[in-house]
Write a protein that holds these residues in place. Sequence first.
Motif, short mmCIF file in Angstrom:
data_model
loop_
_atom_site.label_atom_id
_atom_site.label_comp_id
_atom_site.label_asym_id
_atom_site.label_seq_id
_atom_site.Cartn_x
_atom_site.Cartn_y
_atom_site.Cartn_z
N GLY A 93 0.80 -1.22 0.00
CA GLY A 93 0.00 0.00 0.00
C GLY A 93 0.83 1.27 0.00
N LEU A 94 2.11 1.15 -0.37
CA LEU A 94 2.98 2.32 -0.44
C LEU A 94 2.96 2.97 -1.82
CD1 LEU A 94 5.97 0.89 1.62
CD2 LEU A 94 4.29 2.58 2.36
N ALA A 95 2.14 2.43 -2.70
CA ALA A 95 1.90 3.00 -4.03
C ALA A 95 0.51 2.56 -4.46
CB ALA A 95 2.95 2.53 -5.03
N THR A 96 -0.14 3.34 -5.31
CA THR A 96 -1.50 3.01 -5.72
C THR A 96 -1.55 2.03 -6.88
OG1 THR A 96 -1.54 4.94 -7.19
CG2 THR A 96 -2.36 5.26 -4.95
N SER A 97 -0.41 1.80 -7.55
CA SER A 97 -0.36 0.87 -8.68
C SER A 97 1.09 0.42 -8.86
CB SER A 97 -0.86 1.53 -9.96
OG SER A 97 0.01 2.59 -10.35
N LYS B 117 2.28 11.06 1.88
CA LYS B 117 1.08 11.25 2.70
C LYS B 117 -0.19 11.00 1.89
CE LYS B 117 3.21 14.53 5.91
NZ LYS B 117 3.22 15.92 6.42
N ALA B 118 -0.18 11.46 0.64
CA ALA B 118 -1.36 11.27 -0.22
C ALA B 118 -1.60 9.80 -0.50
CB ALA B 118 -1.18 12.03 -1.53
N VAL B 119 -0.53 9.06 -0.80
CA VAL B 119 -0.65 7.63 -1.07
C VAL B 119 -1.13 6.89 0.17
CG1 VAL B 119 0.64 5.53 -1.60
CG2 VAL B 119 1.03 7.58 -2.94
N SER B 120 -0.61 7.26 1.33
CA SER B 120 -1.00 6.61 2.59
C SER B 120 -2.48 6.79 2.88
CB SER B 120 -0.16 7.16 3.75
OG SER B 120 1.21 6.88 3.56
N GLU B 121 -3.01 7.96 2.55
CA GLU B 121 -4.44 8.22 2.77
C GLU B 121 -5.30 7.36 1.85
OE1 GLU B 121 -5.07 12.37 2.27
OE2 GLU B 121 -3.94 12.95 4.07
N ILE B 122 -4.84 7.19 0.61
CA ILE B 122 -5.62 6.43 -0.37
C ILE B 122 -5.58 4.93 -0.06
CG2 ILE B 122 -5.72 5.73 -2.80
CD1 ILE B 122 -4.67 8.52 -3.51
N THR B 123 -4.41 4.43 0.31
CA THR B 123 -4.22 2.97 0.46
C THR B 123 -4.26 2.51 1.92
OG1 THR B 123 -1.81 3.21 0.56
CG2 THR B 123 -2.80 2.92 -1.62
N GLY B 124 -4.65 3.40 2.83
CA GLY B 124 -4.60 3.07 4.25
C GLY B 124 -5.40 1.85 4.65
#
Length: 208
Positions: A108-112, A158-165
């Motif tokens: 979850g440290l990247a969206t893809s 921070k943005a990626v963490s919010e999306i993949t949390g």
Amino acid sequence: MARYTDASCRLCRREGEKLFLKGERCYTNKCSISRRPYSPGQHGQQKKKLSEYGIQLREKQKARRFYGVLEGQFNKYFEMAASKKGITGENLLQILETRLDNVICRLGLATSRPEARQLVSHAHFTVNNRKVNIPSYLLKVGDVIAVKETSRNSPKTKAVSEITGSKVIPKWLEFDADNLTGKVVALPSREDIDLPLKEHLIVELYSK
């Protein structure tokens, strides 16, 4: 470093299913598969009956595109899988799963996977406290992956963490969300790999 640079959505349309190459976009109504569920090109809407070879080839191409691997590298991975003990198809998927860019995505440290590849290439991660900027780096049991100290407070992280949390982490990995670190605790089994792949067709293709 060779990589695919054409439109990602064409790959999904060519395979007839979502390969999740565009992160969050793939879950919205902007997804190209939802809007144009047929192959790209002027003859894309014509239905074609595939031969046995064609079915096997499409399965190999789908696996390559899921993981973002080019032809030569995929061939190398197959040779590695064939030389290992066990079932060749499962060995192949295990090798692909333990690529650093794939593990970054799984944690979850990247969206893809394409985004994970880019982040690794830009040296945002360490493996066992050493900087690694090679997306194809193969991880082993016990390896610890971490976001580099200087990258932890970046807006992108921070943005990626919010999306993949809320992402579900595979059981062969451990993840510490507070410290943004992950660990490979086991090699993935076939049951741990949730991608819609029929690896026996790939083995049959290479056996010809």
